[in-house]
Design a protein around this motif. Structure first.
Motif, PDB file in Angstrom:
ATOM      1  N   ASN A  36       4.158  -0.245  -5.978  1.00  0.00           N
ATOM      2  CA  ASN A  36       3.785  -0.026  -4.579  1.00  0.00           C
ATOM      3  C   ASN A  36       3.167   1.366  -4.468  1.00  0.00           C
ATOM      4  O   ASN A  36       3.460   2.266  -5.246  1.00  0.00           O
ATOM      5  CB  ASN A  36       5.020  -0.178  -3.703  1.00  0.00           C
ATOM      6  N   GLY A  37       2.305   1.588  -3.477  1.00  0.00           N
ATOM      7  CA  GLY A  37       1.413   2.735  -3.500  1.00  0.00           C
ATOM      8  C   GLY A  37       2.081   4.091  -3.546  1.00  0.00           C
ATOM      9  O   GLY A  37       1.633   4.991  -4.250  1.00  0.00           O
ATOM     10  N   ASN A  38       3.180   4.296  -2.839  1.00  0.00           N
ATOM     11  CA  ASN A  38       3.810   5.601  -2.774  1.00  0.00           C
ATOM     12  C   ASN A  38       5.201   5.559  -3.396  1.00  0.00           C
ATOM     13  O   ASN A  38       5.434   6.114  -4.455  1.00  0.00           O
ATOM     14  CB  ASN A  38       3.869   6.079  -1.318  1.00  0.00           C
ATOM     15  N   SER A  39       6.146   4.873  -2.738  1.00  0.00           N
ATOM     16  CA  SER A  39       7.518   4.848  -3.253  1.00  0.00           C
ATOM     17  C   SER A  39       8.036   3.428  -3.354  1.00  0.00           C
ATOM     18  O   SER A  39       7.616   2.534  -2.598  1.00  0.00           O
ATOM     19  CB  SER A  39       8.440   5.667  -2.334  1.00  0.00           C
ATOM     20  N   GLY A  40       8.971   3.235  -4.270  1.00  0.00           N
ATOM     21  CA  GLY A  40       9.653   1.953  -4.345  1.00  0.00           C
ATOM     22  C   GLY A  40      10.633   1.808  -3.199  1.00  0.00           C
ATOM     23  O   GLY A  40      10.533   0.894  -2.394  1.00  0.00           O
ATOM     24  N   LEU A  41      11.589   2.753  -3.107  1.00  0.00           N
ATOM     25  CA  LEU A  41      12.547   2.795  -2.012  1.00  0.00           C
ATOM     26  C   LEU A  41      12.442   4.131  -1.304  1.00  0.00           C
ATOM     27  O   LEU A  41      12.571   5.183  -1.925  1.00  0.00           O
ATOM     28  CB  LEU A  41      13.979   2.620  -2.517  1.00  0.00           C
TER      29      LEU A  41
ATOM     30  N   ASN B 245      18.810  -2.764  -8.961  1.00  0.00           N
ATOM     31  CA  ASN B 245      17.397  -2.995  -8.673  1.00  0.00           C
ATOM     32  C   ASN B 245      16.537  -2.367  -9.767  1.00  0.00           C
ATOM     33  O   ASN B 245      16.879  -1.310 -10.312  1.00  0.00           O
ATOM     34  CB  ASN B 245      17.043  -2.385  -7.321  1.00  0.00           C
ATOM     35  N   ASP B 246      15.431  -2.990 -10.081  1.00  0.00           N
ATOM     36  CA  ASP B 246      14.462  -2.443 -11.022  1.00  0.00           C
ATOM     37  C   ASP B 246      13.297  -1.863 -10.230  1.00  0.00           C
ATOM     38  O   ASP B 246      12.613  -2.595  -9.493  1.00  0.00           O
ATOM     39  CB  ASP B 246      13.942  -3.528 -11.969  1.00  0.00           C
ATOM     40  N   VAL B 247      13.085  -0.551 -10.361  1.00  0.00           N
ATOM     41  CA  VAL B 247      12.073   0.149  -9.570  1.00  0.00           C
ATOM     42  C   VAL B 247      11.217   0.969 -10.536  1.00  0.00           C
ATOM     43  O   VAL B 247      11.719   1.867 -11.218  1.00  0.00           O
ATOM     44  CB  VAL B 247      12.732   1.072  -8.527  1.00  0.00           C
ATOM     45  N   PHE B 248       9.920   0.688 -10.591  1.00  0.00           N
ATOM     46  CA  PHE B 248       9.073   1.423 -11.513  1.00  0.00           C
ATOM     47  C   PHE B 248       7.611   1.307 -11.098  1.00  0.00           C
ATOM     48  O   PHE B 248       7.226   0.420 -10.337  1.00  0.00           O
ATOM     49  CB  PHE B 248       9.263   0.950 -12.962  1.00  0.00           C
ATOM     50  N   GLY B 249       6.826   2.265 -11.574  1.00  0.00           N
ATOM     51  CA  GLY B 249       5.386   2.246 -11.365  1.00  0.00           C
ATOM     52  C   GLY B 249       4.921   2.846 -10.060  1.00  0.00           C
ATOM     53  O   GLY B 249       3.823   2.525  -9.589  1.00  0.00           O
ATOM     54  N   HIS B 250       5.727   3.760  -9.454  1.00  0.00           N
ATOM     55  CA  HIS B 250       5.356   4.370  -8.183  1.00  0.00           C
ATOM     56  C   HIS B 250       5.116   5.866  -8.347  1.00  0.00           C
ATOM     57  O   HIS B 250       5.528   6.476  -9.333  1.00  0.00           O
ATOM     58  CB  HIS B 250       6.478   4.162  -7.160  1.00  0.00           C
ATOM     59  N   VAL B 251       4.475   6.481  -7.364  1.00  0.00           N
ATOM     60  CA  VAL B 251       4.396   7.943  -7.343  1.00  0.00           C
ATOM     61  C   VAL B 251       5.812   8.511  -7.292  1.00  0.00           C
ATOM     62  O   VAL B 251       6.169   9.438  -8.026  1.00  0.00           O
ATOM     63  CB  VAL B 251       3.564   8.419  -6.129  1.00  0.00           C
TER      64      VAL B 251
ATOM     65  N   THR C 254       0.803  -1.224   0.000  1.00  0.00           N
ATOM     66  CA  THR C 254       0.000   0.000   0.000  1.00  0.00           C
ATOM     67  C   THR C 254       0.838   1.277   0.000  1.00  0.00           C
ATOM     68  O   THR C 254       0.488   2.244  -0.675  1.00  0.00           O
ATOM     69  CB  THR C 254      -0.949  -0.001   1.213  1.00  0.00           C
ATOM     70  N   THR C 255       1.955   1.318   0.734  1.00  0.00           N
ATOM     71  CA  THR C 255       2.751   2.558   0.772  1.00  0.00           C
ATOM     72  C   THR C 255       4.114   2.379   0.120  1.00  0.00           C
ATOM     73  O   THR C 255       4.348   2.877  -0.971  1.00  0.00           O
ATOM     74  CB  THR C 255       2.910   3.079   2.212  1.00  0.00           C
ATOM     75  N   ASN C 256       5.048   1.663   0.748  1.00  0.00           N
ATOM     76  CA  ASN C 256       6.414   1.555   0.246  1.00  0.00           C
ATOM     77  C   ASN C 256       6.766   0.114  -0.108  1.00  0.00           C
ATOM     78  O   ASN C 256       6.356  -0.817   0.573  1.00  0.00           O
ATOM     79  CB  ASN C 256       7.427   2.031   1.309  1.00  0.00           C
ATOM     80  N   GLY C 257       7.567  -0.018  -1.143  1.00  0.00           N
ATOM     81  CA  GLY C 257       8.164  -1.321  -1.389  1.00  0.00           C
ATOM     82  C   GLY C 257       9.175  -1.650  -0.307  1.00  0.00           C
ATOM     83  O   GLY C 257       9.090  -2.681   0.362  1.00  0.00           O
ATOM     84  N   ILE C 258      10.158  -0.733  -0.100  1.00  0.00           N
ATOM     85  CA  ILE C 258      11.159  -0.861   0.957  1.00  0.00           C
ATOM     86  C   ILE C 258      11.273   0.481   1.654  1.00  0.00           C
ATOM     87  O   ILE C 258      11.403   1.521   0.995  1.00  0.00           O
ATOM     88  CB  ILE C 258      12.540  -1.260   0.393  1.00  0.00           C
ATOM     89  N   TRP C 259      11.223   0.468   2.976  1.00  0.00           N
ATOM     90  CA  TRP C 259      11.445   1.700   3.749  1.00  0.00           C
ATOM     91  C   TRP C 259      12.526   1.432   4.791  1.00  0.00           C
ATOM     92  O   TRP C 259      12.385   0.565   5.656  1.00  0.00           O
ATOM     93  CB  TRP C 259      10.166   2.163   4.452  1.00  0.00           C
ATOM     94  N   ILE C 260      13.623   2.184   4.685  1.00  0.00           N
ATOM     95  CA  ILE C 260      14.684   2.170   5.691  1.00  0.00           C
ATOM     96  C   ILE C 260      14.460   3.410   6.532  1.00  0.00           C
ATOM     97  O   ILE C 260      14.658   4.536   6.083  1.00  0.00           O
ATOM     98  CB  ILE C 260      16.065   2.187   5.025  1.00  0.00           C
ATOM     99  N   ALA C 261      14.064   3.235   7.796  1.00  0.00           N
ATOM    100  CA  ALA C 261      13.374   4.297   8.514  1.00  0.00           C
ATOM    101  C   ALA C 261      14.270   5.210   9.326  1.00  0.00           C
ATOM    102  O   ALA C 261      13.897   6.354   9.592  1.00  0.00           O
ATOM    103  CB  ALA C 261      12.312   3.693   9.434  1.00  0.00           C
TER     104      ALA C 261
END
Length: 333
Positions: free
Chosen positions: A305-310, A322-328, A281-288
């Motif tokens: 993923n809903g907001n960000s990939g990383l 890494n392949d990251v696509f289709g996010h806001v 719903t929000t992030n693919g990966i979040w390092i907080a």
């Protein structure tokens, strides 16, 4: 039978339900004690004992194996509505026992389904555990080198599988279905234990997260699992006194979780590689946090993923191929 069974200092004996042997129907005979405080079947200082095909219900513990007890087998039994636990393996010399093909049913009355406290090299395989008010399977203290394989763990209110203990190391969790059905908090929760292998499991619909590592959790491998539809997160290293490190998370499918695919809010030198992480719903990966340092991410696919990939608030993060696509926002660094 309105009674309990005690086996002490006995080698190579078998308790087999005759109706089970004749028809394959293990609904009878029933062993039910007169007191709900009783342990129904207790094995102490014994080896080669086999309990097969009974229904054990209405006590405190269905089967308790303790003392110096090895190579015992509990199979094809129904352990139902016992107040404390279905099966307990309790003691540093309770080793190489097998808990196989049982139905452990709590209906929220039973605290834990199957508990191993300190024993090593035991096998828990092909059991159904349903409706515990706490854990389906718990490995605690110095329970090491046990195998949890091919079980179906459903609708438990706390954890599907819980490992806790600085010496609860080198256990294997393989090919289980852990489905909280939105009742359980976490699918697998590991505190302090090292060198666990978690592979080929399906972990779904837990009300918190699919897998959580806490405290000083090191050198664990999470490989080839399907982690989906958990309310918050697929995989999480949690903020704690210690810091999870040197863990390896690879070749998993992590999708449709309520918040994030992978959430690292503590931990260093972990490797996340070759995962497919999508439609969280929000992030693919979040390092907080900045304390999450020197973690490495390689060859992952992060999709829609809903907001960000990383989303990266950590330090010294390695990000490779890494392949990251289709996010806001594909990246928030």
């Amino acid at each position: 039978y309105d009674e309990s069974v005690k086996i002490e200092n006995e080698p190579n004996s078998t308790l087999r339900a005759k109706s089970f042997e004749l028809s394959g129907n293990n609904s009878n005979p029933i062993i039910a004690p007169s007191s709900v405080a009783a342990t129904i079947a207790r094995i102490t200082n014994a080896f080669g004992i086999k309990i097969r095909g009974f229904t054990l219900r209405g006590g405190s513990v269905g089967v308790n194996i303790r003392g110096i007890s090895t190579n015992n087998v509990v199979s094809s039994c129904v352990l139902r509505s016992n107040d404390s636990r279905g099966v307990v393996l309790n003691g540093i010399d309770v080793d190489a026992n097998r808990i196989v093909s049982n139905s452990v049913l709590g209906f929220t009355r039973m605290d834990q389904g199957i508990r191993i406290a300190d024993g090593d090299r035991n096998l828990v395989s092909n059991n159904l555990v349903y409706g515990a008010s706490n854990d389906s399977v718990a490995l605690v203290n110095s329970a090491a080198s046990n195998r949890i394989v091919g079980n179906t763990l459903l609708s438990n209110l706390a954890f599907g599988i819980r490992l806790v203990g600085t010496n609860a190391d080198a256990n294997r969790i393989v090919s289980n279905l852990i489905d909280g059905r939105l009742a359980a908090s976490r699918g697998i929760n590991i505190i302090d234990a090292d060198a666990t292998v978690i592979t080929n499991n399906r972990i779904a619909r837990n009300s918190d997260a699919g897998i959580v590592f806490q405290d000083t959790v090191r050198s664990n491998r999470v490989v080839g699992n399907e982690i989906y539809s958990n309310t918050l997160t697929g995989f999480r290293t949690a903020v704690s006194i210690g810091a999870p490190r040197w863990n390896f998370v690879a070749r998993n499918r992590i999708y449709r979780n309520g918040l994030r695919g992978i959430f690292i809010d503590d931990g260093t030198n972990n490797i996340v590689a070759n995962n497919v992480i999508y439609r969280n719903t929000t992030n693919g990966i979040w390092i907080a946090v900045t304390g999450a340092a020197s973690n490495r991410f390689a060859n992952n696919i992060l999709l829609s993923n809903g907001n960000s990939g990383l989303s990266n608030d950590g330090t010294k993060t390695w990000w490779e191929n890494n392949d990251v696509f289709g996010h806001v926002f594909d990246y928030r660094m």
